[in-house]
Design a protein around this motif. Structure first.
Motif, PDB file in Angstrom:
ATOM      1  N   THR A   6       0.835  -1.193   0.000  1.00 43.39           N
ATOM      2  CA  THR A   6       0.000   0.000   0.000  1.00 43.39           C
ATOM      3  C   THR A   6       0.879   1.255   0.000  1.00 43.39           C
ATOM      4  OG1 THR A   6      -0.077   0.206   2.403  1.00 43.39           O
ATOM      5  CG2 THR A   6      -1.759  -1.216   1.368  1.00 43.39           C
ATOM      6  N   ARG A   7       0.220   2.368  -0.220  1.00 40.98           N
ATOM      7  CA  ARG A   7       0.900   3.659  -0.183  1.00 40.98           C
ATOM      8  C   ARG A   7       1.608   3.853   1.163  1.00 40.98           C
ATOM      9  NH1 ARG A   7      -0.379   8.836  -2.877  1.00 40.98           N
ATOM     10  NH2 ARG A   7       0.086  10.520  -1.442  1.00 40.98           N
ATOM     11  N   GLU A   8       0.907   3.523   2.242  1.00 36.07           N
ATOM     12  CA  GLU A   8       1.487   3.677   3.578  1.00 36.07           C
ATOM     13  C   GLU A   8       2.687   2.755   3.784  1.00 36.07           C
ATOM     14  OE1 GLU A   8      -1.864   3.191   3.061  1.00 36.07           O
ATOM     15  OE2 GLU A   8      -2.325   5.314   3.248  1.00 36.07           O
ATOM     16  N   ASP A   9       2.601   1.532   3.235  1.00 37.26           N
ATOM     17  CA  ASP A   9       3.726   0.598   3.331  1.00 37.26           C
ATOM     18  C   ASP A   9       4.969   1.175   2.651  1.00 37.26           C
ATOM     19  OD1 ASP A   9       2.086  -1.260   4.592  1.00 37.26           O
ATOM     20  OD2 ASP A   9       1.755  -2.453   2.777  1.00 37.26           O
ATOM     21  N   TYR A  10       4.775   1.771   1.475  1.00 42.09           N
ATOM     22  CA  TYR A  10       5.905   2.345   0.746  1.00 42.09           C
ATOM     23  C   TYR A  10       6.460   3.570   1.460  1.00 42.09           C
ATOM     24  CZ  TYR A  10       5.715  -0.785  -3.232  1.00 42.09           C
ATOM     25  OH  TYR A  10       5.785  -1.892  -4.036  1.00 42.09           O
ATOM     26  N   PHE A  11       5.589   4.403   2.035  1.00 39.08           N
ATOM     27  CA  PHE A  11       6.088   5.540   2.814  1.00 39.08           C
ATOM     28  C   PHE A  11       6.864   5.057   4.038  1.00 39.08           C
ATOM     29  CE2 PHE A  11       2.861   8.591   0.896  1.00 39.08           C
ATOM     30  CZ  PHE A  11       3.831   9.335   0.233  1.00 39.08           C
ATOM     31  N   ALA A  12       6.394   4.003   4.680  1.00 36.79           N
ATOM     32  CA  ALA A  12       7.097   3.440   5.839  1.00 36.79           C
ATOM     33  C   ALA A  12       8.462   2.896   5.427  1.00 36.79           C
ATOM     34  CB  ALA A  12       6.254   2.349   6.497  1.00 36.79           C
ATOM     35  N   ALA A  13       8.515   2.217   4.287  1.00 40.48           N
ATOM     36  CA  ALA A  13       9.788   1.693   3.785  1.00 40.48           C
ATOM     37  C   ALA A  13      10.737   2.846   3.468  1.00 40.48           C
ATOM     38  CB  ALA A  13       9.563   0.830   2.550  1.00 40.48           C
ATOM     39  N   ALA A  14      10.214   3.901   2.860  1.00 38.57           N
ATOM     40  CA  ALA A  14      11.038   5.072   2.552  1.00 38.57           C
ATOM     41  C   ALA A  14      11.607   5.672   3.838  1.00 38.57           C
ATOM     42  CB  ALA A  14      10.223   6.111   1.790  1.00 38.57           C
ATOM     43  N   SER A  15      10.782   5.753   4.862  1.00 40.20           N
ATOM     44  CA  SER A  15      11.228   6.314   6.138  1.00 40.20           C
ATOM     45  C   SER A  15      12.324   5.460   6.768  1.00 40.20           C
ATOM     46  CB  SER A  15      10.033   6.430   7.080  1.00 40.20           C
ATOM     47  OG  SER A  15      10.441   6.968   8.304  1.00 40.20           O
ATOM     48  N   ARG A  16      12.142   4.146   6.738  1.00 37.74           N
ATOM     49  CA  ARG A  16      13.161   3.242   7.308  1.00 37.74           C
ATOM     50  C   ARG A  16      14.481   3.375   6.569  1.00 37.74           C
ATOM     51  NH1 ARG A  16       8.912  -0.282   7.122  1.00 37.74           N
ATOM     52  NH2 ARG A  16       9.806  -1.381   5.324  1.00 37.74           N
ATOM     53  N   HIS A  17      14.428   3.406   5.243  1.00 31.52           N
ATOM     54  CA  HIS A  17      15.661   3.495   4.462  1.00 31.52           C
ATOM     55  C   HIS A  17      16.316   4.866   4.604  1.00 31.52           C
ATOM     56  CE1 HIS A  17      15.867  -0.427   2.585  1.00 31.52           C
ATOM     57  NE2 HIS A  17      14.544  -0.387   2.512  1.00 31.52           N
ATOM     58  N   LEU A  18      15.523   5.903   4.739  1.00 31.24           N
ATOM     59  CA  LEU A  18      16.080   7.230   4.968  1.00 31.24           C
ATOM     60  C   LEU A  18      16.814   7.269   6.305  1.00 31.24           C
ATOM     61  CD1 LEU A  18      16.503  10.137   4.126  1.00 31.24           C
ATOM     62  CD2 LEU A  18      14.272  10.658   5.127  1.00 31.24           C
ATOM     63  N   ALA A  19      16.216   6.690   7.333  1.00 30.71           N
ATOM     64  CA  ALA A  19      16.863   6.655   8.645  1.00 30.71           C
ATOM     65  C   ALA A  19      18.182   5.887   8.575  1.00 30.71           C
ATOM     66  CB  ALA A  19      15.938   6.025   9.680  1.00 30.71           C
ATOM     67  N   LYS A  20      18.184   4.793   7.844  1.00 29.45           N
ATOM     68  CA  LYS A  20      19.409   3.999   7.691  1.00 29.45           C
ATOM     69  C   LYS A  20      20.468   4.798   6.930  1.00 29.45           C
ATOM     70  CE  LYS A  20      21.564   0.011   8.033  1.00 29.45           C
ATOM     71  NZ  LYS A  20      21.970  -0.558   9.297  1.00 29.45           N
ATOM     72  N   ALA A  21      20.049   5.527   5.886  1.00 33.09           N
ATOM     73  CA  ALA A  21      20.983   6.341   5.112  1.00 33.09           C
ATOM     74  C   ALA A  21      21.621   7.418   5.989  1.00 33.09           C
ATOM     75  CB  ALA A  21      20.266   6.983   3.921  1.00 33.09           C
ATOM     76  N   VAL A  22      20.817   8.059   6.814  1.00 40.20           N
ATOM     77  CA  VAL A  22      21.330   9.096   7.709  1.00 40.20           C
ATOM     78  C   VAL A  22      22.321   8.493   8.697  1.00 40.20           C
ATOM     79  CG1 VAL A  22      20.683  10.677   9.580  1.00 40.20           C
ATOM     80  CG2 VAL A  22      19.336  10.602   7.464  1.00 40.20           C
ATOM     81  N   HIS A  23      21.978   7.344   9.251  1.00 38.88           N
ATOM     82  CA  HIS A  23      22.870   6.676  10.204  1.00 38.88           C
ATOM     83  C   HIS A  23      24.209   6.330   9.545  1.00 38.88           C
ATOM     84  CE1 HIS A  23      24.247   4.016  13.384  1.00 38.88           C
ATOM     85  NE2 HIS A  23      24.459   3.104  12.453  1.00 38.88           N
ATOM     86  N   LEU A  24      24.163   5.737   8.354  1.00 37.88           N
ATOM     87  CA  LEU A  24      25.392   5.341   7.677  1.00 37.88           C
ATOM     88  C   LEU A  24      26.223   6.551   7.254  1.00 37.88           C
ATOM     89  CD1 LEU A  24      24.017   2.370   5.572  1.00 37.88           C
ATOM     90  CD2 LEU A  24      25.716   2.236   7.402  1.00 37.88           C
ATOM     91  N   ALA A  25      25.566   7.622   6.850  1.00 39.17           N
ATOM     92  CA  ALA A  25      26.300   8.836   6.482  1.00 39.17           C
ATOM     93  C   ALA A  25      27.037   9.403   7.695  1.00 39.17           C
ATOM     94  CB  ALA A  25      25.352   9.872   5.903  1.00 39.17           C
TER      95      ALA A  25
END
Length: 74
Positions: A6-25
């Motif tokens: 769903t749309r919400e599932d994809y937004f949640a996935a985007a949020s998780r990956h963004l958080a991971k990107a920030v952490h790794l950066a």
């Protein structure tokens, strides 16, 4: 982890990956400032960039999906 549907599932996935990107950066930046970690920083930065790309893709998919299931009755 189940595949987003769903749309919400994809937004949640985007949020998780963004958080991971920030952490790794942040981790890559910390490594870049240490003499013994400098050689590893580019690997962590690349992994962070990959997560940022996945976050952008998931957000784009979410934007393209209808807001509610009823919106699919065209």
């Amino acid at each position: 982890m189940p595949e987003p549907k769903t749309r919400e599932d994809y937004f949640a996935a985007a949020s998780r990956h963004l958080a991971k990107a920030v952490h790794l950066a942040g981790y890559a930046e910390d490594l870049a400032h240490t003499p013994n970690g400098r050689h590893k920083s580019s690997d962590y930065a690349a992994a962070g960039a990959l997560h940022a790309d996945i976050a952008r893709s998931a957000a784009a998919i979410a934007q393209a999906l209808p807001e509610t299931p009823e919106d699919t009755n065209v």
